[in-house]
Design a protein around this motif. Structure first.
Motif, mmCIF file in Angstrom:
data_model
loop_
_atom_site.group_PDB
_atom_site.id
_atom_site.type_symbol
_atom_site.label_atom_id
_atom_site.label_comp_id
_atom_site.label_asym_id
_atom_site.label_seq_id
_atom_site.Cartn_x
_atom_site.Cartn_y
_atom_site.Cartn_z
ATOM 1 N N THR A 66 15.995 -34.317 -15.621
ATOM 2 C CA THR A 66 17.164 -33.912 -14.842
ATOM 3 C C THR A 66 18.320 -33.524 -15.766
ATOM 4 O O THR A 66 18.332 -33.866 -16.940
ATOM 5 C CB THR A 66 17.633 -35.048 -13.906
ATOM 6 N N PHE A 67 19.281 -32.815 -15.195
ATOM 7 C CA PHE A 67 20.487 -32.402 -15.903
ATOM 8 C C PHE A 67 21.694 -33.085 -15.280
ATOM 9 O O PHE A 67 21.745 -33.268 -14.070
ATOM 10 C CB PHE A 67 20.704 -30.888 -15.781
ATOM 11 N N ASP A 68 22.657 -33.438 -16.119
ATOM 12 C CA ASP A 68 23.991 -33.822 -15.649
ATOM 13 C C ASP A 68 24.887 -32.664 -16.022
ATOM 14 O O ASP A 68 24.894 -32.227 -17.176
ATOM 15 C CB ASP A 68 24.493 -35.091 -16.340
ATOM 16 N N TRP A 69 25.638 -32.177 -15.070
ATOM 17 C CA TRP A 69 26.507 -31.036 -15.296
ATOM 18 C C TRP A 69 27.504 -31.360 -16.393
ATOM 19 O O TRP A 69 28.060 -32.437 -16.381
ATOM 20 C CB TRP A 69 27.229 -30.688 -14.000
ATOM 21 N N PRO A 70 27.752 -30.468 -17.310
ATOM 22 C CA PRO A 70 27.098 -29.183 -17.508
ATOM 23 C C PRO A 70 26.107 -29.177 -18.666
ATOM 24 O O PRO A 70 25.401 -28.196 -18.851
ATOM 25 C CB PRO A 70 28.278 -28.267 -17.856
ATOM 26 N N ASP A 71 26.005 -30.263 -19.436
ATOM 27 C CA ASP A 71 25.291 -30.128 -20.710
ATOM 28 C C ASP A 71 24.448 -31.322 -21.134
ATOM 29 O O ASP A 71 24.113 -31.467 -22.301
ATOM 30 C CB ASP A 71 26.308 -29.837 -21.819
ATOM 31 N N THR A 72 24.091 -32.189 -20.212
ATOM 32 C CA THR A 72 23.340 -33.391 -20.547
ATOM 33 C C THR A 72 21.952 -33.328 -19.928
ATOM 34 O O THR A 72 21.794 -32.876 -18.802
ATOM 35 C CB THR A 72 24.085 -34.636 -20.025
ATOM 36 N N ILE A 73 20.965 -33.809 -20.671
ATOM 37 C CA ILE A 73 19.596 -33.829 -20.142
ATOM 38 C C ILE A 73 19.070 -35.260 -20.197
ATOM 39 O O ILE A 73 19.304 -35.993 -21.154
ATOM 40 C CB ILE A 73 18.683 -32.838 -20.899
ATOM 41 N N ARG A 74 18.392 -35.646 -19.123
ATOM 42 C CA ARG A 74 17.832 -37.003 -19.001
ATOM 43 C C ARG A 74 16.352 -36.919 -18.656
ATOM 44 O O ARG A 74 15.921 -36.022 -17.958
ATOM 45 C CB ARG A 74 18.555 -37.777 -17.908
ATOM 46 N N VAL A 75 15.607 -37.885 -19.157
ATOM 47 C CA VAL A 75 14.206 -38.052 -18.788
ATOM 48 C C VAL A 75 14.103 -39.428 -18.155
ATOM 49 O O VAL A 75 14.447 -40.441 -18.781
ATOM 50 C CB VAL A 75 13.259 -37.935 -20.001
ATOM 51 N N ASP A 76 13.671 -39.464 -16.902
ATOM 52 C CA ASP A 76 13.563 -40.704 -16.139
ATOM 53 C C ASP A 76 14.886 -41.468 -16.127
ATOM 54 O O ASP A 76 14.926 -42.683 -16.242
ATOM 55 C CB ASP A 76 12.438 -41.575 -16.694
ATOM 56 N N GLY A 77 15.983 -40.724 -16.048
ATOM 57 C CA GLY A 77 17.303 -41.318 -15.972
ATOM 58 C C GLY A 77 17.919 -41.712 -17.304
ATOM 59 O O GLY A 77 19.073 -42.121 -17.363
#
Length: 125
Positions: free
Chosen positions: A91-102
């Protein structure tokens, strides 16, 4: 095991600029972008995370060229999806963060030449 330069195979037109473990890929890519040009990939050979930056040469004004960050984030998500178990959402958190399984796994930054104007095409991103 630390990845070696020979472990990273890039297709043309990309060229690799490997940095030592304490380097800053983003800062180095910004510093050499005007000289090295599009397709330059600065890569920090770290043990604990993947750190890289790629130089682009947009063909549109800065205000529109900034959208490249979204293409880059999607490419990163695609690369992670190949290695992550299907049960782990990316998933992405706006605008520039990426998460895997939170869990926070990375993010993105976008740079351009100092003094670049919104309605002009920047030399690089």
């Amino acid at each position: 095991m630390r990845p070696s330069v020979s472990d990273l195979q890039l297709p043309p037109p990309y060229s690799l600029v490997p940095l030592r473990e304490a380097g800053d890929a983003f800062a180095h890519a910004c510093a050499i972008a005007a000289e090295e040009g599009a397709g330059t990939l600065a890569w920090v050979r770290r043990y604990d995370l993947a750190e890289f930056a790629v130089v682009l040469e947009p063909e549109e004004p800065l205000e529109e060229a900034r959208r490249a960050i979204y293409a880059g984030m999607n490419a990163l998500a695609d690369a992670l999806a190949v290695h992550a178990p299907p049960s782990r959402p990316i998933t992405f958190d706006w605008p520039d963060t990426i998460r895997v399984d939170g869990v926070l796994v990375g993010g993105a930054r976008l740079g351009w030449p100092e003094g670049a104007r919104e309605h002009e095409i920047p030399d690089w991103l």
